[in-house]
Design a protein around this motif. Structure first.
Motif, PDB file in Angstrom:
ATOM      1  N   GLN A 138      12.978 -26.987  21.676  1.00 19.77           N
ATOM      2  CA  GLN A 138      11.712 -26.852  20.953  1.00 19.77           C
ATOM      3  C   GLN A 138      10.670 -27.817  21.503  1.00 19.77           C
ATOM      4  N   GLN A 139      11.095 -29.029  21.824  1.00 17.57           N
ATOM      5  CA  GLN A 139      10.180 -30.027  22.363  1.00 17.57           C
ATOM      6  C   GLN A 139       9.634 -29.596  23.727  1.00 17.57           C
ATOM      7  N   VAL A 140      10.520 -29.139  24.607  1.00 13.79           N
ATOM      8  CA  VAL A 140      10.084 -28.727  25.949  1.00 13.79           C
ATOM      9  C   VAL A 140       9.228 -27.469  25.877  1.00 13.79           C
TER      10      VAL A 140
ATOM     11  N   GLU B 166      13.688 -40.691  31.161  1.00 17.20           N
ATOM     12  CA  GLU B 166      13.222 -40.094  29.924  1.00 17.20           C
ATOM     13  C   GLU B 166      13.125 -38.576  30.021  1.00 17.20           C
ATOM     14  N   THR B 167      13.196 -38.029  31.224  1.00 12.92           N
ATOM     15  CA  THR B 167      13.143 -36.575  31.360  1.00 12.92           C
ATOM     16  C   THR B 167      14.493 -35.936  31.071  1.00 12.92           C
TER      17      THR B 167
ATOM     18  N   TRP C 101      15.752 -30.233  21.474  1.00  8.91           N
ATOM     19  CA  TRP C 101      15.188 -30.540  22.792  1.00  8.91           C
ATOM     20  C   TRP C 101      14.464 -29.320  23.361  1.00  8.91           C
TER      21      TRP C 101
ATOM     22  N   ALA D 151       7.287 -26.522  23.452  1.00  5.79           N
ATOM     23  CA  ALA D 151       5.969 -26.896  22.955  1.00  5.79           C
ATOM     24  C   ALA D 151       5.135 -27.545  24.053  1.00  5.79           C
ATOM     25  N   GLN D 152       5.769 -28.373  24.875  1.00  7.26           N
ATOM     26  CA  GLN D 152       5.055 -29.013  25.991  1.00  7.26           C
ATOM     27  C   GLN D 152       4.538 -27.981  26.984  1.00  7.26           C
ATOM     28  N   GLU D 153       5.263 -26.885  27.152  1.00  7.75           N
ATOM     29  CA  GLU D 153       4.867 -25.843  28.096  1.00  7.75           C
ATOM     30  C   GLU D 153       3.966 -24.789  27.462  1.00  7.75           C
ATOM     31  N   GLY D 154       3.660 -24.934  26.178  1.00  8.32           N
ATOM     32  CA  GLY D 154       2.804 -23.965  25.509  1.00  8.32           C
ATOM     33  C   GLY D 154       3.514 -22.669  25.167  1.00  8.32           C
TER      34      GLY D 154
END
Length: 345
Positions: free
Chosen positions: A197-199, A3-4, A195, A201-204
């Protein structure tokens, strides 16, 4: 574990899992995810409860890969990269590094290659396959590459090799000929941006679409590179101003960045200016933001100098002096250039 992987690499993984060769060579330009894909492939080969061929992510084997402790997986990396990615070194090498007898190598030493080949000759500890992952394969020195050849030609039963490279041309032809070659494709832009944008956002990090698009353009569609620019705080306004700032020898805005990143930025500017000077379409910056009228001969000379600098950029430098010296060299190369066609703040 799978999933990564971004969706385009998941599609590549499915293609690779259908292959039956004993040695696969994952090839493509830097930053397309060769290492992540190779590790996902090795994990799937070793998984004890695969789902439609993919690794389940929850069995003891998958957990052992994640913990860097799987007894049937040998990851052959340059020492510097192994330390960066969290893979253990053999005790003797680790001891020599701690005693500062040697520095972490950026090449794959022959001793490590011989250890990988000895591993390949032993029986599987968990009763399934054994896997040797080599990354980046072009870092095999001449002795290491030659040591690998015979085993690739006559592999032990149930042993599979996956080699990842961003410079297949640098491999021995005899190594390339013993592998099934798989060329990685570029990610589709919209899928890649989603993708990213998703990563981010996860990293702030900032997830503003125009900022991410600027990072994506600078990275030319390479996800890891785009994230590196985002982590430095790149935004759309700075991206549009950078060509003129750099051409005017104003590197203050990037002076605190790591020197390799400063050099990369100068190379991107020089590349796009050269492309535009010869009638092409710039790849990393907007054409309207680039200084017009730069002399192609001066730009070509600057490009060669930047390539030379790239060979030693990891060595210790006095950062401020390096930045000042290159600011002046870039200004001289663009001295005859006019203002950008138009500029936007």
């Amino acid at each position: 574990m799978n999933e990564t992987l971004p969706p385009w690499l998941m599609r590549e993984l499915d293609v690779l899992l259908a292959q039956r060769g004993h040695a696969l060579l994952l090839d493509g330009p830097a930053g397309l995810g060769q290492y992540a894909l190779a590790l996902a492939l090795a994990t799937a080969w070793l998984c004890e409860a695969p789902r439609q061929g993919r690794a389940c992510g929850g069995c003891p084997s998958c957990h052992a890969v994640q913990a860097r402790t799987h007894p049937d997986l040998f990851v052959l990396l340059p020492e510097a990269l192994a330390l960066e990615l969290g893979w253990p070194l053999d005790p003797l090498t680790q001891e020599r590094l701690e005693r500062k007898e040697i520095k972490p190598s950026r090449q794959i030493r022959v001793e490590a290659t011989r250890a990988a080949l000895a591993f390949a000759q032993t029986t599987s500890a968990r009763g399934r396959a054994k896997v040797v992952l080599i990354h980046p394969a072009e870092r095999l020195n001449a002795e290491s590459a030659n040591a690998l050849l015979k085993t690739l030609e006559e592999p032990p039963p149930a042993v599979r090799f996956v080699l990842a490279t961003q410079a297949a041309h640098a491999l021995l032809p005899t190594i390339r000929s013993r592998c099934q070659r798989h060329a990685l494709g570029w990610p589709p832009e919209q899928e890649g941006l989603a993708w990213l944008q998703q990563v981010a956002a996860q990293e702030g990090l900032t997830a503003q679409p125009d900022a991410l698009m600027a990072c994506w353009r600078l990275a030319a569609g390479r996800l890891d590179e785009a994230l590196a620019w985002a982590r430095l705080g790149m935004d759309a306004a700075l991206w549009r101003r950078l060509p003129r700032l750099l051409a005017d020898a104003d590197l203050e805005v990037v002076a605190d960045w790591p020197l390799p990143r400063q050099l990369t930025l100068l190379m991107l500017l020089c590349h796009d200016a050269l492309v535009q000077a010869h009638g092409g379409t710039p790849r990393h910056f907007e054409a309207a933001a680039l200084p017009a009228g730069a002399d192609p001969a001066r730009l070509a000379a600057l490009w060669r100098a930047l390539q030379q600098a790239q060979r030693s950029i990891e060595h210790p430098h006095q950062a401020a002096l390096w930045t000042a010296a290159w600011a002046e060299r870039v200004r001289a190369a663009f001295a005859a250039a006019g203002p950008a066609l138009h500029s936007r703040a």
